[in-house]
Design a protein around this motif. Structure first.
Motif, short mmCIF file in Angstrom:
data_model
loop_
_atom_site.label_atom_id
_atom_site.label_comp_id
_atom_site.label_asym_id
_atom_site.label_seq_id
_atom_site.Cartn_x
_atom_site.Cartn_y
_atom_site.Cartn_z
N ALA A 15 0.77 -1.22 -0.01
CA ALA A 15 0.08 0.24 -0.08
C ALA A 15 0.83 1.13 0.00
O ALA A 15 0.45 2.35 -0.67
CB ALA A 15 -1.14 0.09 1.18
N LYS A 20 -3.75 6.26 -3.33
CA LYS A 20 -5.01 6.07 -3.87
C LYS A 20 -5.13 6.24 -5.28
O LYS A 20 -4.03 6.31 -6.20
CB LYS A 20 -5.75 7.60 -3.25
N LYS A 116 -11.18 -6.55 -3.58
CA LYS A 116 -11.32 -6.94 -2.19
C LYS A 116 -10.19 -6.72 -1.39
O LYS A 116 -10.32 -6.29 -0.17
CB LYS A 116 -12.16 -8.22 -2.16
N THR A 119 -6.63 -1.82 0.03
CA THR A 119 -7.18 -1.08 1.25
C THR A 119 -7.08 0.36 1.09
O THR A 119 -7.60 1.26 1.82
CB THR A 119 -6.04 -1.32 2.37
N GLN A 120 -6.42 1.04 0.07
CA GLN A 120 -6.42 2.51 -0.04
C GLN A 120 -7.47 2.83 -0.65
O GLN A 120 -8.52 2.39 -1.26
CB GLN A 120 -5.14 2.91 -1.02
N PRO A 121 -7.77 4.27 -0.48
CA PRO A 121 -9.11 5.02 -0.93
C PRO A 121 -9.16 4.93 -2.49
O PRO A 121 -8.08 5.09 -3.19
CB PRO A 121 -8.95 6.48 -0.61
N LYS A 144 -18.37 -1.37 -4.60
CA LYS A 144 -19.04 -2.25 -3.36
C LYS A 144 -17.85 -3.02 -2.91
O LYS A 144 -17.76 -3.71 -1.71
CB LYS A 144 -20.16 -2.99 -3.85
N LEU A 146 -14.66 -2.84 -3.38
CA LEU A 146 -13.42 -2.00 -2.67
C LEU A 146 -13.69 -1.62 -1.22
O LEU A 146 -14.59 -0.85 -0.69
CB LEU A 146 -13.26 -0.95 -3.36
N PRO A 147 -12.88 -2.26 -0.20
CA PRO A 147 -12.99 -1.83 1.32
C PRO A 147 -13.06 -0.60 1.42
O PRO A 147 -13.81 0.00 2.36
CB PRO A 147 -11.87 -2.26 1.79
N ASN A 148 -12.45 0.68 0.88
CA ASN A 148 -12.42 1.79 0.81
C ASN A 148 -12.71 2.35 -0.61
O ASN A 148 -12.26 3.46 -0.79
CB ASN A 148 -11.06 2.25 1.37
N GLY A 149 -13.65 2.16 -1.02
CA GLY A 149 -14.16 2.52 -2.38
C GLY A 149 -15.26 3.53 -2.39
O GLY A 149 -16.20 3.27 -1.41
N THR A 150 -15.26 4.57 -3.24
CA THR A 150 -16.34 5.61 -3.27
C THR A 150 -16.70 5.52 -4.57
O THR A 150 -16.11 6.00 -5.64
CB THR A 150 -15.81 6.75 -2.81
#
Length: 150
Positions: A15, A20, A116, A119-121, A144, A146-150
């Motif tokens: 990471a 990001k 999955k 971990t980065q945005p 959905k 991505l743990p830190n997805g927007t």
């Protein structure tokens, strides 16, 4: 395949190498329809792309940007011959073999586990009228997964 390359890189490297990322109209998690991915496109779509590249690559690189890629096939949209011609130029200077094989790479590579593990945005941007990469099965699903997805 740029979005897929970003996802694969981020999943396989520490990471601290990437802070990001942004995925814009990217193919992940998986484009082709499978039993585990019923919302994907039928494999016959991609087989058709390969047949067109093998049969008349010059015409393929004219037809795709003139129609669905830029939305020039939509009512009231004025096509840009400059953009279409530039897309054709870029396609024609590339390797026919790489383009043919690339269709399999971008359509059949499953990036689900890669997404999955990131971990980065990650900002996922994808239009809901994409005629090449369906929004519901790519942008929404990637965000959905991505743990830190927007």
């Amino acid at each position: 395949t740029g979005g897929g390359e970003v996802v694969r890189y981020m999943a396989r490297h520490p990471a601290d190498k990437v802070a990001k990322a942004v995925l814009i109209a990217a193919v992940p998690p998986l484009m082709v329809q499978t039993p585990d991915n019923p919302g994907g496109l039928p494999k016959s779509v991609f087989d058709g792309f390969q047949a067109q590249v093998a049969g008349n690559r010059a015409q393929f690189y004219r037809d795709v940007p003139a129609g669905p890629f830029y939305g020039y096939n939509r009512p009231g949209v004025d096509a840009s011959e400059g953009i279409i011609g530039n897309w054709w130029r870029q396609g024609m200077i590339g390797s026919a073999k790489a383009h043919y094989d690339g269709i399999v790479a971008f359509s059949q590579t499953d990036f689900t586990e890669d997404l999955k593990g990131i971990t980065q945005p990650v900002l996922v941007m994808h239009g809901d009228d994409d005629q090449i990469v369906p929004y519901e099965n790519s942008g929404l699903l990637s965000a959905k997964l991505l743990p830190n997805g927007t």
